[in-house]
Write a protein that holds these residues in place. Structure first.
Motif, mmCIF file in Angstrom:
data_model
loop_
_atom_site.group_PDB
_atom_site.id
_atom_site.type_symbol
_atom_site.label_atom_id
_atom_site.label_comp_id
_atom_site.label_asym_id
_atom_site.label_seq_id
_atom_site.Cartn_x
_atom_site.Cartn_y
_atom_site.Cartn_z
ATOM 1 N N UNK A 164 73.014 -30.451 58.015
ATOM 2 C CA UNK A 164 74.480 -31.037 57.385
ATOM 3 C C UNK A 164 74.564 -29.834 56.542
ATOM 4 N N UNK A 165 73.347 -29.436 55.076
ATOM 5 C CA UNK A 165 73.137 -28.605 54.878
ATOM 6 C C UNK A 165 71.965 -27.420 54.541
ATOM 7 N N UNK A 166 72.200 -26.506 53.557
ATOM 8 C CA UNK A 166 71.003 -25.946 53.437
ATOM 9 C C UNK A 166 71.381 -25.887 51.787
ATOM 10 N N UNK A 167 69.656 -25.139 51.264
ATOM 11 C CA UNK A 167 69.728 -25.274 49.896
ATOM 12 C C UNK A 167 70.613 -23.908 49.225
ATOM 13 N N UNK A 168 71.659 -24.864 47.829
ATOM 14 C CA UNK A 168 71.746 -23.756 47.311
ATOM 15 C C UNK A 168 70.966 -22.553 46.297
ATOM 16 N N UNK A 169 70.672 -22.276 46.959
ATOM 17 C CA UNK A 169 69.361 -21.907 46.737
ATOM 18 C C UNK A 169 69.530 -19.927 46.634
ATOM 19 N N UNK A 170 70.194 -19.089 46.450
ATOM 20 C CA UNK A 170 70.992 -18.011 46.676
ATOM 21 C C UNK A 170 69.296 -17.047 47.332
ATOM 22 N N UNK A 171 68.787 -16.990 45.881
ATOM 23 C CA UNK A 171 67.033 -15.965 45.663
ATOM 24 C C UNK A 171 66.558 -16.297 46.965
ATOM 25 N N UNK A 172 66.387 -17.130 47.658
ATOM 26 C CA UNK A 172 65.670 -18.033 48.978
ATOM 27 C C UNK A 172 66.027 -18.043 49.855
ATOM 28 N N UNK A 173 67.753 -18.171 50.313
ATOM 29 C CA UNK A 173 69.003 -18.293 50.721
ATOM 30 C C UNK A 173 69.318 -17.026 50.733
ATOM 31 N N UNK A 174 68.562 -16.495 52.298
ATOM 32 C CA UNK A 174 69.037 -15.146 52.534
ATOM 33 C C UNK A 174 71.055 -14.888 52.623
ATOM 34 N N UNK A 175 71.700 -15.865 53.850
ATOM 35 C CA UNK A 175 72.705 -15.745 54.151
ATOM 36 C C UNK A 175 73.209 -16.322 52.676
ATOM 37 N N UNK A 176 72.915 -17.022 52.130
ATOM 38 C CA UNK A 176 74.145 -17.736 51.061
ATOM 39 C C UNK A 176 73.838 -15.987 49.851
#
Length: 788
Positions: free
Chosen positions: A98-110
């Motif tokens: 359902x979801x991923x972390x809203x953590x851009x520095x770790x979430x490459x897709x985001x």
């Protein structure tokens, strides 16, 4: 690539391990010999994909392509799987679609979406409303309004920094003055308070740090599930637990795609069902993760008359105060209004816009001229009246958004003509105006908002306001009706064995607000409500530093259920309690004077000298608590379904809400006493006789006869195993004990699995069955064991 279709490996029992940096794959592997000795068939692992560094739970995934390095990486997982196989165990994995972390520095897709905007190939991954907020993704990370914080935003090469937050810069914007640079990005850092009303991405409930993923898109599904599917194909894992399917756009469609992609592996879903609600028959899954079973097992050990009397005492205790949760339905409704108007206001806004688009483009005159405020009011009034998490199809909507609810919702309008908006919304949900893309989007948004509202308002708010009996405020429970008669339990088990025979069952999980051993201790209070009320009147004297009666009642029950414990654990749980309740303080509107008063009260009262009197009562009632502990464990381990044993619960396990219940445990957990011996015996019996418990098994209620018959709950599995437990043992003792009560056993000789020296036949005297323990587990002996 679709794996070769094969018969799924169905666990006989699973053991849940809560992985974290302090308990990685290597620690799990070291525990395997002990866990195998218990008799489980599979280890049930919390999420293993790459998560936010330091995460204690793993549900904040940042990379679906990698196994989490902090746990030991993919090689560590494979090593754990090899060790498990060597000891006859498989692995079941928890996945988070359902979801991923809203953590851009770790979430490459985001990161790439924030850098490149809707043209990014990853933009389709995330549920973002690019039509809102001028096409910028709102990031609620600032500690105050932008004007106060802009000096703390720093450009560093091709990134923007704000304390520990790091964001990418859109190409060609690094040299702009800061105000213009911010305006030029595909995102906009804003004051965290704007998340309530301005956010333009779907969240997990109201948690802005978790962004919704669009797994309904086939390409997104493939990308986010490739690693898990590969591990399944290669035999590293055997089955799946699906976290929070109700947040998805199309849970049924997702589960059908997952079923096909996995080759039909054993899969259970974290679906919370109301008492009258059934799992959709079209879902290709083994069943639920087991909160429906938890609710029925808990209900067996609560006294219905005592629950009502306890509620009366609570109302008297809290009488000087108002709005303190003395009526369950009213409490839940008030909480729902608060959540939809505040925490989920942005979700309601997006849903209102979706409804408005349908109405504006509709050829039907009945849909025209509907003001946004009227649609919003209609949506709000229907949402707060839903009694389940969500509908799945227009047909479902007819049963969960009822005409009765609609009639009640219309009364919220002062002008009767405006109340027609309720009928418009309901007709759209029922599919009466078509199935175009905008209609489907509206129904999808309604269902997702409904599930978030139900979870946030009931589980995370009302359960902390309605405190007459804390053990009843558990996920999947109905605090307005804590006690269930044995007949209802038997009917539930009969249906599960018929329809979902290998569904999951649980009594403690990483998400339960209190472990089973705490809850069943509290259930004893329903057998002595007057005694409890009198004790609280003594320990809560007039003039004591008590912040409020609702908190005091909950605090005293907490220390009764938990027993002797570190005051910091109690204080932490009660601080979470008052913030979730949101009556005097909250997570976002913290009130230090009140919270300090709570801390003082907990230290001086429940965890101080007065608390000794509560612990003395607990010690006096220990035999009855023990009966509930053993009864709950045995019923759970032998009822229809696949039991999941939460880490450490094979022995006494006294835990409160997370993070208290997610602490690493030791293996083995020490001398577990009768509970550990019972758990091992029941699990080994399941492993030895899978035919008595599996898909082809049967469930037969057994009815005791005699003066204390109602205190014996018993059933047979496939004519080969009999479970019998004591319920409401304090009431039983007060009524004179078992006397001549008998339990008619199925034909054959029956050996006591917990004490192999004893045998029973025919009509067994219940007093003899329970001579040593308040429970009995019997196995049919001799040649008859293999007979049909």
């Amino acid at each position: 690539m679709t794996p070769e279709r094969r018969d799924p490996v169905v666990p006989t029992a699973t053991y849940r391990l809560q992985l974290q940096p302090d308990f990685p794959f290597g620690a799990a592997a070291a525990a395997v010999p002990y866990l195998a000795s218990l008799g489980v068939s599979h280890l049930h692992l919390s999420p293993v994909l790459e998560a936010v560094p330091g995460s204690l739970h793993g549900y904040d995934v940042v990379d679906h392509a990698r196994v989490r390095a902090e746990l030991g990486g993919e090689e560590g997982l494979r090593a754990l799987a090899r060790t498990a196989r060597e000891h006859g165990l498989g692995l079941v994995l928890d996945i988070v679609p359902n979801h991923m972390a809203m953590a851009p520095r770790h979430n490459r897709a985001l990161w790439e979406v924030l850098r490149d905007g809707p043209d990014s190939p990853y933009a389709r991954w995330f549920d973002i409303d690019w039509k809102a907020q001028d096409g910028q993704v709102l990031l609620p990370v600032l500690g105050g309004p932008l004007g106060d914080e802009i000096g703390r935003l720093k450009v560093d090469g091709d990134v923007l920094r704000y304390y520990d937050h790091v964001f990418p810069l859109r190409e060609g914007t690094a040299g702009l003055p800061l105000p213009q640079l911010l305006d030029a990005q595909w995102y906009r850092p804003v004051w965290w308070r704007l998340a309530r009303t301005e956010l333009n991405y779907r969240r997990f409930f109201s948690i802005s740090e978790l962004i919704g993923v669009r797994v309904e898109d086939p390409e997104v599904f493939e990308a986010t599930h490739a690693t898990v599917l590969r591990l399944l194909r290669e035999g590293v894992i055997d089955g799946l637990r699906v976290d929070h399917p109700d947040g998805l756009a199309d849970p049924g469609g997702y589960l059908r795609r997952l079923h096909e992609a996995t080759g039909g592996c054993w899969t259970v879903v974290e679906k919370i069902l109301a008492d009258h609600e059934h799992l959709p028959a079209s879902w290709p899954v083994a069943g639920t993760t087991g909160y429906d079973a938890l609710r029925r097992v808990d209900g067996l050990f609560a006294d219905p008359a005592g629950c009502g009397e306890l509620l009366g005492h609570y109302r008297h205790f809290a009488a000087p105060q108002t709005d303190r949760g003395g009526d369950w339905e009213a409490t839940a409704r008030r909480a729902a209004y608060q959540v939809i108007r505040h925490e989920l206001a942005t979700e309601l806004d997006r849903l209102t816009r979706a409804a408005g688009r349908v109405c504006a483009a509709a050829p039907e005159p009945a849909l025209r001229d509907r003001a946004p405020w009227a649609l919003r009011t209609a949506l709000q009034e229907l949402l707060v009246r839903m009694e389940v998490y969500r509908p799945y199809t227009p047909g479902d909507a007819a049963t969960v958004v009822t005409e009765e609810a609609a009639a009640d919702a219309r009364r919220a309008f002062l002008v009767p003509e405006e109340a027609g908006a309720v009928d418009v919304v309901r007709d759209l949900l029922l599919g009466r105006y078509g199935d175009g893309p905008e209609h489907v989007e509206f129904r999808t948004r309604f269902a997702q908002t409904a599930s978030a509202l139900r979870a946030k308002s009931v589980e995370d708010t009302a359960f902390y306001r309605y405190v007459p009996l804390l053990s009843a405020t558990e996920v999947g429970g109905d605090p307005g009706r804590p006690a269930l008669p044995p007949e209802e339990f038997h009917a539930y088990c009969t249906r599960v064995q018929r329809d979902w025979p290998v569904s999951g069952t649980v009594v403690s999980t990483h998400d339960t607000k209190r472990s089973a051993d705490v809850r069943v201790a509290l259930a004893v209070l329903t057998e002595c409500p007057r005694r409890w009320a009198d004790l609280l009147a003594e320990v809560t004297r007039a003039g004591d530093d008590v912040p409020d009666a609702q908190l005091a009642w909950a605090a005293w029950q907490t220390v009764f259920g938990l027993g002797p414990a570190d005051p910091e654990r109690v204080a932490g749980a009660l601080l979470k309690h008052v913030r979730e309740a949101g009556l005097h303080t909250s997570w976002t509107e913290q009130q230090p004077p009140y919270e300090e008063a709570v801390a003082r009260f907990v230290t001086a009262g429940p965890c101080g000298e007065p608390g000794e009197r509560v612990r003395a009562l607990r010690a006096e009632l220990e035999p009855h608590i023990r009966a509930n502990v053993l009864g709950t464990a045995l019923v759970h381990l032998t009822m229809p379904g696949v039991p999941d044993v939460y880490q450490g619960t094979e022995a006494e396990y006294l835990a409160l809400v997370d993070p208290d219940n997610r602490r690493p445990v030791d293996f083995p957990p020490g001398d577990g006493g009768d509970k550990a011996a019972l758990t091992r015996a029941a699990l080994r019996l399941r492993a030895r006789r899978p035919e008595a418990f599996g898909e082809a098994a049967t469930y037969e209620p057994l009815t005791a006869e005699g003066p204390a018959a109602s205190h014996c709950l018993a059933f047979a599995r496939s004519g080969r195993v009999v479970t019998a437990v004591t319920r409401l043992s304090l009431r039983l003792a007060g009524a004179g004990g078992w006397q001549d009560t008998e339990l008619p056993l199925p034909p054959g000789r029956w050996t006591d699995v917990l004490d192999g020296s004893r045998e029973f036949t025919g009509h067994a005297r219940v007093a003899d069955l329970f001579e040593r323990l308040p429970v009995a587990l019997l196995e049919r002996a001799g040649d008859e064991a293999g007979a049909e």
